[in-house]
Scaffold this motif. Structure first.
Motif, short mmCIF file in Angstrom:
data_model
loop_
_atom_site.label_atom_id
_atom_site.label_comp_id
_atom_site.label_asym_id
_atom_site.label_seq_id
_atom_site.Cartn_x
_atom_site.Cartn_y
_atom_site.Cartn_z
N ARG A 14 0.82 -1.28 -0.45
CA ARG A 14 -0.11 0.29 0.21
C ARG A 14 0.95 1.07 -0.24
O ARG A 14 0.05 2.05 0.47
N GLY A 15 1.80 1.22 -0.29
CA GLY A 15 2.91 2.60 0.55
C GLY A 15 3.32 2.28 -1.83
O GLY A 15 3.79 1.89 -2.73
N LEU A 16 3.82 4.11 -1.44
CA LEU A 16 4.77 4.62 -3.01
C LEU A 16 5.93 4.57 -2.62
O LEU A 16 5.90 4.88 -1.19
N TYR A 17 7.18 4.09 -3.35
CA TYR A 17 8.32 3.87 -2.29
C TYR A 17 9.04 5.03 -3.54
O TYR A 17 9.21 4.85 -4.30
N ALA A 18 10.36 5.81 -2.86
CA ALA A 18 11.02 6.32 -3.03
C ALA A 18 12.69 5.80 -3.19
O ALA A 18 13.68 5.72 -2.33
N ASN A 19 13.11 5.95 -4.39
CA ASN A 19 14.58 5.18 -4.51
C ASN A 19 15.67 5.91 -4.98
O ASN A 19 15.37 6.65 -6.30
N ILE A 20 15.50 7.12 -4.19
CA ILE A 20 16.02 8.32 -4.45
C ILE A 20 18.27 7.93 -4.90
O ILE A 20 18.82 9.00 -4.72
N PRO A 51 18.30 10.83 -9.62
CA PRO A 51 17.38 12.69 -9.65
C PRO A 51 17.76 13.75 -8.82
O PRO A 51 17.41 13.35 -7.73
N SER A 52 16.80 14.68 -8.81
CA SER A 52 17.42 16.06 -8.60
C SER A 52 16.24 15.62 -7.71
O SER A 52 14.54 14.85 -8.41
N VAL A 53 16.02 16.85 -6.42
CA VAL A 53 14.72 17.19 -6.22
C VAL A 53 13.42 17.66 -6.75
O VAL A 53 12.67 16.61 -6.65
N SER A 54 13.59 18.62 -7.95
CA SER A 54 13.00 19.01 -8.67
C SER A 54 12.75 17.63 -10.12
O SER A 54 11.37 17.43 -10.19
N MET A 59 7.99 14.01 -10.69
CA MET A 59 7.24 12.28 -10.94
C MET A 59 5.82 12.85 -10.45
O MET A 59 4.96 11.56 -10.10
N LEU A 60 6.33 13.23 -8.37
CA LEU A 60 5.46 12.79 -8.03
C LEU A 60 3.73 13.86 -8.18
O LEU A 60 2.87 12.84 -8.24
N ALA A 61 4.23 14.80 -8.86
CA ALA A 61 2.66 15.96 -9.56
C ALA A 61 2.71 15.01 -10.18
O ALA A 61 1.12 15.23 -10.41
N ASP A 62 3.03 13.81 -11.30
CA ASP A 62 2.51 13.13 -12.32
C ASP A 62 1.53 11.74 -11.85
O ASP A 62 0.85 10.99 -12.37
N ASP A 85 18.32 16.83 0.04
CA ASP A 85 17.48 16.29 -0.79
C ASP A 85 15.65 15.39 -0.38
O ASP A 85 14.63 15.54 -0.70
N LEU A 86 16.08 14.21 0.19
CA LEU A 86 15.18 13.57 1.09
C LEU A 86 14.41 14.89 1.70
O LEU A 86 12.87 14.64 1.81
N LEU A 87 14.61 15.82 2.43
CA LEU A 87 13.57 16.49 3.75
C LEU A 87 13.02 17.64 2.93
O LEU A 87 12.12 17.26 3.19
N ALA A 88 13.61 18.14 1.22
CA ALA A 88 13.17 19.01 0.59
C ALA A 88 11.93 17.74 -0.24
O ALA A 88 10.97 18.60 -0.66
N ILE A 89 11.89 16.91 -0.43
CA ILE A 89 10.69 15.95 -1.69
C ILE A 89 10.33 15.79 -0.20
O ILE A 89 8.37 16.52 -0.70
#
Ligand code: SF4
Length: 200
Positions: A14-20, A51-54, A59-62, A85-89
C-alpha cells in the motif's frame, strides 16, 4: 525520464516507495540488492543517475497518489545519504498531498552526514524504521560490513534514542537470517531504547 534515470518511484503493497540513491556505507550479506534488481512494480532499482529534487517532485506530481497512505524512502541504497534532498522532497509531499512520510534507514545518518541529524526530521517525518540487524558491534560489523567499522553500532543506537524526540513512530528491525538468541538480544536492545523490534 524513467529510461534516462531508472525506477525512482515504485509500488510495494500500500506504499509508494522513493528510490533516490544507490549509495550506502554498508554491504549487508542479506541485502536484497545482491539477489534481485527489481521489487514491487519496479523493473530495476539500479539508478543510471540520482534524480534531482525537482525531478522527483515532478514525478510525484504526475503520479496518481490516491491509493497510497504513505511515501516511503527506501530503495537500493541508504536514503539518508541524501538527507537534505530527502527532506526537501518530503516537505513538498507534506505540504501538497495527504501522504505520510516514512524512512527505512540503516541508522547511520549521523556518521554519514557528520552531525546529529535526528532534529532535522522534526515535523516532516511521521515514521522511521531503523535496521538494527545484529546485537553487538562486532556481530553487526561481521554481517553488515559498514565503512565506519565498529563505531557503526553505537551510532545506530544513539540515533534511535534521539530520533524518538522528533519522529512520532520509531521502530527497529532485524532480518531473519540471524540466530534466535541474537534476535532475542536485539529485542532487548530495542526495548531498552523504548521501541519495538520487527523481524522481517
Ligand atoms: S544498509 Fe540496506 S541498502 Fe545498505 S547494504 Fe544493508 S540492506 Fe543493503
Amino acid at each position: 525520464m524513467h529510461d534516462e534515470i531508472g525506477d525512482v518511484l515504485y509500488d510495494y503493497g500500500r506504499g509508494l516507495y522513493a528510490n533516490i540513491t544507490n549509495r550506502c556505507p554498508c554491504r549487508c550479506e542479506f541485502c536484497i540488492r545482491t539477489m534481485t534488481d527489481s521489487l514491487g512494480s519496479a523493473d530495476s532499482l539500479w539508478l543510471k543517475r540520482e534524480p534531482s529534487v525537482s525531478e522527483v517532485i515532478d514525478m510525484l506530481a504526475d503520479w496518481d497518489l490516491s491509493k497510497y497512505d504513505e511515501l516511503v524512502f527506501c530503495g537500493y541504497g541508504e536514503p539518508m545519504e541524501r538527507l537534505e534532498d530527502l527532506l526537501a522532497i518530503a516537505k513538498y509531499v507534506k505540504e501538497n498531498t495527504h501522504l505520510k512520510i516514512r524512512i527505512n534507514t540503516n541508522g547511520l545518518s549521523d556518521l554519514i552526514n557528520r552531525r546529529e541529524t535526528a532534529p532535522e526530521l522534526a515535523d516532516i517525518v511521521d515514521t522511521i524504521s531503523v535496521s538494527l540487524n545484529q546485537c553487538s558491534a562486532a556481530k553487526y560489523e561481521a554481517l553488515c560490513h559498514p565503512s565506519f567499522g565498529e563505531d557503526a553500532f553505537d551510532a545506530i543506537l544513539h540515533f534511535t534514542k534521539e530520533v524518538q524526540k522528533y519522529v512520532p513512530k520509531v521502530a527497529m528491525s532485524v532480518v531473519n537470517v540471524i540466530p534466535q538468541e541474537d534476535v532475542d538480544a536485539c529485542r532487548k536492545i530495542a526495548a531498552d531504547l523504548g521501541v519495538t523490534l520487527r523481524v522481517r
